[in-house]
Write a protein that holds these residues in place. Structure first.
Motif, short mmCIF file in Angstrom:
data_model
loop_
_atom_site.label_atom_id
_atom_site.label_comp_id
_atom_site.label_asym_id
_atom_site.label_seq_id
_atom_site.Cartn_x
_atom_site.Cartn_y
_atom_site.Cartn_z
N LYS A 316 0.83 -1.21 0.00
CA LYS A 316 0.00 0.00 0.00
C LYS A 316 0.87 1.27 0.00
N VAL A 317 1.95 1.23 0.77
CA VAL A 317 2.86 2.39 0.81
C VAL A 317 3.53 2.55 -0.55
N ASN A 318 3.98 1.43 -1.12
CA ASN A 318 4.66 1.46 -2.42
C ASN A 318 3.79 2.08 -3.50
N ILE A 319 2.54 1.63 -3.56
CA ILE A 319 1.61 2.14 -4.58
C ILE A 319 1.40 3.64 -4.40
N LYS A 320 1.23 4.06 -3.15
CA LYS A 320 1.01 5.48 -2.87
C LYS A 320 2.19 6.32 -3.37
N VAL A 321 3.41 5.92 -3.01
CA VAL A 321 4.60 6.70 -3.38
C VAL A 321 4.84 6.62 -4.89
N PHE A 322 4.65 5.43 -5.47
CA PHE A 322 4.82 5.28 -6.91
C PHE A 322 3.89 6.24 -7.66
N ASN A 323 2.63 6.31 -7.25
CA ASN A 323 1.68 7.21 -7.90
C ASN A 323 2.07 8.67 -7.70
N ASP A 324 2.54 9.02 -6.50
CA ASP A 324 2.99 10.40 -6.25
C ASP A 324 4.11 10.78 -7.21
N LEU A 325 5.08 9.87 -7.38
CA LEU A 325 6.19 10.14 -8.29
C LEU A 325 5.72 10.20 -9.73
N GLN A 326 4.84 9.28 -10.11
CA GLN A 326 4.32 9.24 -11.48
C GLN A 326 3.61 10.54 -11.83
N HIS A 327 2.89 11.08 -10.85
CA HIS A 327 2.10 12.29 -11.10
C HIS A 327 2.96 13.55 -11.24
N THR A 328 4.25 13.46 -10.90
CA THR A 328 5.12 14.63 -11.10
C THR A 328 5.57 14.76 -12.55
N ILE A 329 5.47 13.68 -13.32
CA ILE A 329 6.00 13.67 -14.69
C ILE A 329 4.96 14.23 -15.66
N THR A 330 5.37 15.19 -16.47
CA THR A 330 4.48 15.75 -17.47
C THR A 330 5.27 16.27 -18.66
N GLY A 331 4.74 16.04 -19.83
CA GLY A 331 5.31 16.63 -21.04
C GLY A 331 4.69 17.98 -21.37
N TRP A 332 3.79 18.42 -20.47
CA TRP A 332 3.07 19.68 -20.68
C TRP A 332 3.32 20.62 -19.50
N PRO A 333 4.48 21.26 -19.44
CA PRO A 333 4.80 22.11 -18.28
C PRO A 333 3.87 23.30 -18.11
N GLY A 334 3.20 23.68 -19.19
CA GLY A 334 2.22 24.77 -19.08
C GLY A 334 0.81 24.27 -18.86
N GLY A 335 0.65 22.95 -18.66
CA GLY A 335 -0.68 22.36 -18.51
C GLY A 335 -1.19 21.84 -19.85
N LYS A 336 -1.87 20.70 -19.82
CA LYS A 336 -2.37 20.09 -21.05
C LYS A 336 -3.82 20.50 -21.26
N PRO A 337 -4.13 21.17 -22.39
CA PRO A 337 -5.50 21.64 -22.61
C PRO A 337 -6.47 20.48 -22.80
N ASN A 338 -7.68 20.71 -22.36
CA ASN A 338 -8.77 19.73 -22.55
C ASN A 338 -8.43 18.37 -21.97
N ALA A 339 -7.71 18.36 -20.85
CA ALA A 339 -7.33 17.11 -20.21
C ALA A 339 -7.68 17.17 -18.73
N ASP A 340 -7.91 16.01 -18.13
CA ASP A 340 -8.16 15.93 -16.70
C ASP A 340 -6.85 16.26 -15.98
N ASP A 341 -6.85 17.35 -15.24
CA ASP A 341 -5.61 17.78 -14.60
C ASP A 341 -5.58 17.43 -13.10
N THR A 342 -6.45 16.52 -12.67
CA THR A 342 -6.53 16.16 -11.25
C THR A 342 -5.18 15.72 -10.70
N ASN A 343 -4.48 14.90 -11.46
CA ASN A 343 -3.20 14.36 -10.99
C ASN A 343 -2.01 14.91 -11.77
N ARG A 344 -2.20 16.03 -12.44
CA ARG A 344 -1.10 16.65 -13.17
C ARG A 344 -0.48 17.76 -12.33
N PRO A 345 0.81 18.00 -12.50
CA PRO A 345 1.45 19.05 -11.69
C PRO A 345 1.00 20.46 -12.04
#
Length: 634
Positions: A316-345
């Motif tokens: 459970k801890v592993n999944i939590k931290v893995f998801n936290d790290l995964q959610h930091t990665i983005t190819g859209w530093p200015g935000g991705k238009p028309n996308a769910d940004d709930t877990n985007r930085p």
């Protein structure tokens, strides 16, 4: 939280949130001693240090003198060291340093000031050193000794190998120390090879010692001095034997201490999401496993069993931290238009965004975040770059001559005033020839060097795809001294930054958030941005503005700190390299490379590769390179 977090520390340590708070604390201790001695009609003896570390302490003492009436009439001072040979009026002289930062602004009697004499003939130095020690002893010894700490662990100029019993003497400077001092002397070749310094034994005789350090760049050596063994390889470690020494740090310089880096191995702590992520990343690196392969046993064996107790299982801890790290990665530093940004930085809206990239020097934008800069422009955002300083002192003399020669030939080639071009060229050449080692350039030479840096910045911006009108050259006044030593941050500097923010009304601001720049320019530039943002934060447009911090050429964010990681493809990394290459005056050999001999583009690429590799080792996707950011909430 339990109080047993200093178990590894062999010298008492006080950690303050900022260097300003820490400096005020030390200044107040000094002032209290001076006043208590005055009340008893006794004198006070201070041992003083130079360098960037104690300057705020001296500024606080000057302020107390002016605003509180603190008198220094009963104070005697002995400075730690001075370069040898050195004229007292030289730019790099510690006599000049102390006068400018302290003595010229207080009421201390001139005869009470003692600084090693860099003008003596060599045959007189030994006698001077003996007399220096005698004067201290005759006054009853040093009451408070102020210290910084060098990158080699030296205190004063007591380099690695110095004896614990050493007294005031002439020493040969370590190569690392000379490299670190090179910027002050406009080149390593101008740094004296020797210095007169009080010894480790001299320092150890002081009744009270404050050793101070600021910034991430000092974290590693502080750990060695405070937690490591006593050794002459780290002369500051001898302070572990001192009866009354206090190490005074800011958060950044304390970051490698066990209590800060891995507090869970010392005692039970109050876990939160940030600490859990930090601990899991550390555990992965310790056991050399990706996040999702960590076991209950791994946690239990490394002082992290209470996390398992709270969450029920490693999975459970592993999944939590893995998801936290995964959610930091983005190819859209200015935000991705028309996308769910709930877990985007970054937020999806508004799109496109108005963006300001603050670059302390004219090349920090492309060196530190060139890939993200390119992405922001390619993805259609309105990107502005604000070059905060001219960077004029970081240009070699022969580049200035080359451009002056170009002006002369240009005038002749195109039928303009040949005489004016020749006069200009001769003025530049003459000024440079007359300049002594380590001296300040003439205003004309500084101007041409500034124009060189400006032209390179424009070339880099154009290569990325930025229109000229979206490049802003702020030329902040604090920088324009012509010397490595700058003026304090002033109201004019802050207003310049505020005016630009007000004009652009950005949705995103990027700023250099590192404190390891050895010359302090990044630190001052960041302070100006923070103050400007703080004053503007209640404006409507600022309520929708996010501030992202990148790191400069000196250091990268740790994985557990990163809140936005922007992957770069091999092609994007090459585009970043080409943008950096537009800064030709900094190519091959920069004026102020610091201790790292690699070119800036090499440092940037190695760092970006390392960040990507670290994510991959944690079990996330494998990318060519990554740039990293931390969000500052104001």
């Amino acid at each position: 939280m339990n109080n047993d977090l200093s178990a590894f520390e062999k010298i008492p340590v006080n950690v303050f949130k900022t260097s300003e708070e820490a400096s005020k604390f030390v200044a107040r201790q000094v002032a209290d001693l001076i006043k208590s001695r005055q009340a008893s009609n006794k004198h006070c003896v201070l041992g003083l240090a130079t360098g960037s570390t104690p300057t705020r302490v001296y500024a606080e003492l000057v302020n107390m003198h002016k605003s509180e009436g603190l008198s220094f009439r009963n104070v005697y001072t002995f400075n730690l060291d001075e370069y040898y040979p050195m004229q007292p009026d030289s730019l790099q002289s510690y006599v000049r340093f102390m006068n400018e930062h302290l003595f010229n602004h207080i009421d201390i009697p001139k005869q009470n000031i003692h600084i090693p004499d860099g003008t003596l003939s060599k045959d007189k130095v030994a006698d001077f050193c003996r007399e220096y020690e005698n004067k201290i002893d005759q006054l009853g010894g040093i009451d408070i000794q102020i210290l910084g700490i060098g990158r080699t662990g030296h205190i004063g100029f007591n380099e690695p190998g110095s004896s614990e019993k050493s007294l005031t003497r002439l020493v040969t400077l370590d190569q690392v120390t000379r490299i670190d001092a090179a910027s002050d002397f406009f080149g390593e070749e101008n740094v004296p090879r020797k210095a007169i310094t009080m010894g480790v034994g001299s320092i150890m005789k002081a009744r009270k010692v404050f050793m101070m350090a600021w910034g991430e760049g000092k974290a590693s050596v502080i750990k060695k001095a405070v937690e490591g063994p006593i050794t002459d390889h780290i002369p500051s470690s001898f302070l572990q034997k001192h009866a009354d020494c206090l190490v005074v740090l800011d958060e950044a310089s304390s970051s490698e201490l066990v209590r800060k880096k891995t507090p869970w191995i010392l005692d039970t702590i109050d876990w939160n999401d940030r600490l859990i992520r930090k601990a899991v990343v550390w555990l992965c690196q310790k056991v050399k496993k990706p996040v999702l392969k960590l076991t209950n046993h791994d946690y239990m064996e490394h002082g992290m069993g209470d996390i398992i107790t709270e969450y029920g299982s490693a999975y459970k801890v592993n999944i939590k931290v893995f998801n936290d790290l995964q959610h930091t990665i983005t190819g859209w530093p200015g935000g991705k238009p028309n996308a769910d940004d709930t877990n985007r930085p970054e937020r999806a809206n508004p799109f496109p965004k108005r963006v300001i990239i603050f670059s302390p020097h004219p090349d920090d934008d492309v060196i530190s975040m060139g890939g993200t800069f390119i992405r922001l422009v390619d993805q259609g955002h309105e990107v502005h770059v604000a070059y905060q300083t001219s960077g004029n002192i970081a240009v070699f003399d022969d580049d200035a001559v080359r451009f002056a020669d170009f002006v002369r030939d240009f005038n002749e080639q195109f039928g303009l005033s040949k005489a004016d071009g020749e006069e200009f060229y001769q003025k530049i050449v003459s000024s440079i020839k007359q300049k002594g080692p380590g001296q300040i350039d003439s205003p004309e030479v500084l101007s041409i060097k500034g124009l060189i840096r400006r032209g390179e910045a424009k070339a880099g911006g154009r290569y990325v795809g930025l229109p000229d009108e979206q490049m802003h050259f702020l030329d902040m006044p604090f920088y324009e001294t012509g010397a490595v030593k700058k003026k304090p941050l002033g109201e004019d500097d802050i207003k310049i930054v505020m005016d630009l923010i007000e004009r652009i009304k950005p949705h995103q601001i990027y700023a250099a958030g590192d404190l390891s720049d050895p010359h302090g320019t990044h630190r001052v530039c960041l302070a100006a941005i923070f103050e400007a943002v703080n004053r503007l934060k209640n404006k409507d447009y600022m309520k929708d503005c996010w501030l992202w911090l990148y790191r400069g050429a000196w250091q990268e964010w740790d994985i557990d700190q990163i809140e936005m990681a922007v992957p770069l493809s091999p092609d994007e990394l090459m585009r970043k390299r080409r943008a950096i290459f537009k800064h030709q005056s900094q190519k091959d050999s920069a004026m102020f490379p610091g201790s790292d001999k690699r070119e800036f583009w090499m440092r940037a690429e190695d760092r970006n590769h390392a960040t990507a590799a670290a994510y991959n080792q944690l079990g996330l996707a494998e990318y060519e390179a990554m740039e990293a950011f931390v969000r500052h909430k104001f």
